[in-house]
Scaffold this active site. Structure first.
Site, PDB file in Angstrom:
ATOM      1  N   ILE A 181       0.831  -1.207   0.000  1.00  0.00           N
ATOM      2  CA  ILE A 181       0.000   0.000   0.000  1.00  0.00           C
ATOM      3  C   ILE A 181       0.864   1.255   0.000  1.00  0.00           C
ATOM      4  O   ILE A 181       0.666   2.176  -0.794  1.00  0.00           O
ATOM      5  CB  ILE A 181      -0.966   0.004   1.204  1.00  0.00           C
ATOM      6  CG1 ILE A 181      -1.930  -1.175   1.119  1.00  0.00           C
ATOM      7  CG2 ILE A 181      -1.736   1.320   1.269  1.00  0.00           C
ATOM      8  CD1 ILE A 181      -2.777  -1.374   2.360  1.00  0.00           C
TER       9      ILE A 181
ATOM     10  N   ASP B 105      10.952   3.083   6.177  1.00  0.00           N
ATOM     11  CA  ASP B 105      10.632   1.674   6.360  1.00  0.00           C
ATOM     12  C   ASP B 105      11.923   0.928   6.683  1.00  0.00           C
ATOM     13  O   ASP B 105      12.716   0.631   5.796  1.00  0.00           O
ATOM     14  CB  ASP B 105       9.989   1.086   5.099  1.00  0.00           C
ATOM     15  CG  ASP B 105       9.408  -0.298   5.328  1.00  0.00           C
ATOM     16  OD1 ASP B 105       9.905  -1.006   6.225  1.00  0.00           O
ATOM     17  OD2 ASP B 105       8.457  -0.674   4.622  1.00  0.00           O
TER      18      ASP B 105
ATOM     19  N   CYS C  64      -4.888   5.277   7.621  1.00  0.00           N
ATOM     20  CA  CYS C  64      -5.741   4.241   7.043  1.00  0.00           C
ATOM     21  C   CYS C  64      -5.124   2.866   7.300  1.00  0.00           C
ATOM     22  O   CYS C  64      -5.357   1.917   6.556  1.00  0.00           O
ATOM     23  CB  CYS C  64      -5.924   4.461   5.546  1.00  0.00           C
ATOM     24  SG  CYS C  64      -6.927   5.906   5.138  1.00  0.00           S
TER      25      CYS C  64
ATOM     26  N   ARG D  96      -4.187   1.348  11.070  1.00  0.00           N
ATOM     27  CA  ARG D  96      -4.854   0.829  12.256  1.00  0.00           C
ATOM     28  C   ARG D  96      -4.962   1.940  13.282  1.00  0.00           C
ATOM     29  O   ARG D  96      -4.024   2.706  13.494  1.00  0.00           O
ATOM     30  CB  ARG D  96      -4.092  -0.358  12.873  1.00  0.00           C
ATOM     31  CG  ARG D  96      -4.359  -1.692  12.200  1.00  0.00           C
ATOM     32  CD  ARG D  96      -5.790  -2.175  12.453  1.00  0.00           C
ATOM     33  NE  ARG D  96      -6.084  -3.434  11.796  1.00  0.00           N
ATOM     34  CZ  ARG D  96      -6.590  -3.576  10.579  1.00  0.00           C
ATOM     35  NH1 ARG D  96      -6.832  -2.489   9.854  1.00  0.00           N
ATOM     36  NH2 ARG D  96      -6.862  -4.755  10.091  1.00  0.00           N
TER      37      ARG D  96
ATOM     38  N   GLU E 127     -13.738   8.992  21.304  1.00  0.00           N
ATOM     39  CA  GLU E 127     -13.113  10.258  21.695  1.00  0.00           C
ATOM     40  C   GLU E 127     -12.782  11.142  20.498  1.00  0.00           C
ATOM     41  O   GLU E 127     -12.584  12.349  20.648  1.00  0.00           O
ATOM     42  CB  GLU E 127     -11.855  10.001  22.525  1.00  0.00           C
ATOM     43  CG  GLU E 127     -10.734   9.268  21.810  1.00  0.00           C
ATOM     44  CD  GLU E 127     -10.807   7.756  21.957  1.00  0.00           C
ATOM     45  OE1 GLU E 127      -9.765   7.101  21.802  1.00  0.00           O
ATOM     46  OE2 GLU E 127     -11.922   7.241  22.213  1.00  0.00           O
TER      47      GLU E 127
ATOM     48  N   HIS F 181     -13.946   2.806   8.413  1.00  0.00           N
ATOM     49  CA  HIS F 181     -13.120   1.686   7.949  1.00  0.00           C
ATOM     50  C   HIS F 181     -13.450   1.319   6.502  1.00  0.00           C
ATOM     51  O   HIS F 181     -13.794   0.181   6.180  1.00  0.00           O
ATOM     52  CB  HIS F 181     -13.297   0.465   8.864  1.00  0.00           C
ATOM     53  CG  HIS F 181     -12.166  -0.511   8.762  1.00  0.00           C
ATOM     54  ND1 HIS F 181     -12.158  -1.699   9.444  1.00  0.00           N
ATOM     55  CD2 HIS F 181     -11.005  -0.478   8.049  1.00  0.00           C
ATOM     56  CE1 HIS F 181     -11.044  -2.372   9.165  1.00  0.00           C
ATOM     57  NE2 HIS F 181     -10.334  -1.639   8.325  1.00  0.00           N
TER      58      HIS F 181
ATOM     59  N   GLY G  32     -11.304   1.519   3.959  1.00  0.00           N
ATOM     60  CA  GLY G  32     -10.101   1.243   3.180  1.00  0.00           C
ATOM     61  C   GLY G  32     -10.243   0.197   2.105  1.00  0.00           C
ATOM     62  O   GLY G  32      -9.914   0.417   0.946  1.00  0.00           O
ATOM     63  N   ALA G  33     -10.743  -0.975   2.484  1.00  0.00           N
ATOM     64  CA  ALA G  33     -10.864  -2.078   1.523  1.00  0.00           C
ATOM     65  C   ALA G  33     -12.300  -2.296   1.068  1.00  0.00           C
ATOM     66  O   ALA G  33     -12.611  -3.335   0.475  1.00  0.00           O
ATOM     67  CB  ALA G  33     -10.310  -3.362   2.142  1.00  0.00           C
TER      68      ALA G  33
END
Length: 387
Positions: free
Chosen positions: A146, A165, A228, A230, A259, A271, A273-274
């Protein structure tokens, strides 16, 4: 007949992947394999007949992967299958973080019936002025399937892209645009970026709240954070404080938390994303193919708790042994096979962390006694024969 249990609604495209030797149902008892998406398995009573679980998606937080490894249950995921869908959501999040689109839409809804609509719109639009992303600096945390797509798309949109990374593989690096600048630390990425987007898996004891007050303090004033990946990767208390102080201009999150809801300049999507038809199809097909290959051939691809281990089928029988990654275990396994007069035609052994897999092909039948003798060895988790 192989029985596959579905714990969530799975795309019907799997019916074109599984053949007549498979029974796919949401009611199958004692299944050989399980297909799921978001079903939480931590309190699920797993059948002793189950040898594999395939998650049609990348994240496996809903599956007790370590406990299943101890049971000899291989857990698969589908990395990359939904990568384009998430990439497109991140690109839209860049726009939402730059232009006050959501705020302006909500404001326009209040103008219903206003007789001076055109004048009010022209006068009020100044309250929703934003900025362009072209020329701005985007920091990408995680350059996997991603993250690489996001980085390359941002380059095409005219952004300067910096990537972090520490586990960047050669293969992943080859997918990146040569214009992506690799930095050596999160601090360096935070300091340079106008926007930061997160694309790493959540591992509780390693990166919970990795985006915290310390990281935010290193960022530019008025920067934007996009999550996007977690929700747990961001310390929400520190984030909210930074947004309220104006340090962070906007936070766009695909993981709503109580919150966060209602906080000005925090945009939560449910959620998504997918959540595209294409991604669901891609994930389902990949998960189904991985289950089939493991059930029929013992091959493991994209497992999160066992090493990748594959070998072409060219012999009569295959012995699949899941075991602990300890000294001398391979010699013990092959010794048992050889001592019982069975010739090994082909062998593959791979390990990852505490676990290992050994595939042994023979040109003859493997007696049940041989399986029993190998199973009795210390550090053996599961043994099965495929003919």
């Amino acid at each position: 007949m192989h029985k596959i249990l579905t714990l969530n609604a799975i795309s019907p495209v799997i019916n074109d992947v599984f053949d007549e030797n498979y029974n796919i149902s949401a009611d199958n008892a004692n299944p050989e394999g399980i297909l799921l998406r978001s079903f939480k398995m931590h309190d699920y009573s797993l059948s002793p007949e189950t040898i594999a679980v395939a998650r049609a998606g990348a994240g496996t937080n809903n599956i007790p992967v370590d406990a299943y490894a101890e049971k000899g249950v291989v857990v698969f995921n589908t990395p990359g299958a939904n990568a384009n869908a998430v990439k497109e959501l991140v690109i839209s999040a860049l726009m939402l973080g730059s232009r006050k689109i959501v705020d302006s839409i909500d404001w326009v809804k209040t103008l219903k019936g206003d007789p001076d609509l055109a004048k009010v719109v022209e006068k009020g639009k100044a309250n929703f002025a934003g900025q362009e992303i072209s020329g701005k600096k985007l920091g990408v945390i995680g350059l996997g399937a991603i993250g690489a797509l996001v980085a390359n798309a941002a380059i095409d949109l005219g952004m300067q892209v910096y990537g972090y990374d520490p586990y960047l593989s050669v293969y992943a690096a080859l997918r990146l645009s040569s214009q992506v600048k690799i930095v050596k630390s999160l601090d360096e990425l935070a300091k340079v970026s106008d926007y930061v987007t997160i694309h790493i898996p959540y591992i509780a004891d390693q990166n919970k709240g990795i985006i915290d007050g310390k990281f935010i303090a290193n960022m530019k004033d008025g920067a934007v954070i996009i999550n996007c990946a977690r929700g747990e990767l961001v310390n929400n208390a520190d984030l909210i404080s930074a947004v309220n102080d104006g340090k962070i201009a906007r936070y766009i999150c695909d993981f709503p938390a109580d919150e966060l809801i209602g906080i000005n300049n925090v945009i939560c999507t449910p959620h998504l994303g997918a959540s595209t038809a294409e991604a669901e199809d891609n994930c389902a097909v990949m998960a189904a193919k991985q289950l089939i290959d493991y059930i029929e051939n013992g091959n493991i691809v994209n497992s999160v708790n066992y090493p990748a281990c594959s070998m072409p089928r060219s012999s009569k029988s295959r012995l699949v042994v899941l075991h602990k990654n300890v000294n001398n275990i391979l010699a013990q396994i092959t010794g048992k096979v050889g001592s019982e007069g069975i010739n090994i035609a082909h062998l593959s052994n791979q390990s990852k962390g505490n676990y290992a897999v050994t595939l042994i092909d023979t040109d003859e039948d493997i007696p049940a006694e041989t399986v029993e003798h190998i199973s009795a060895l210390a550090d053996i988790i599961k043994v099965r024969v495929i003919k």
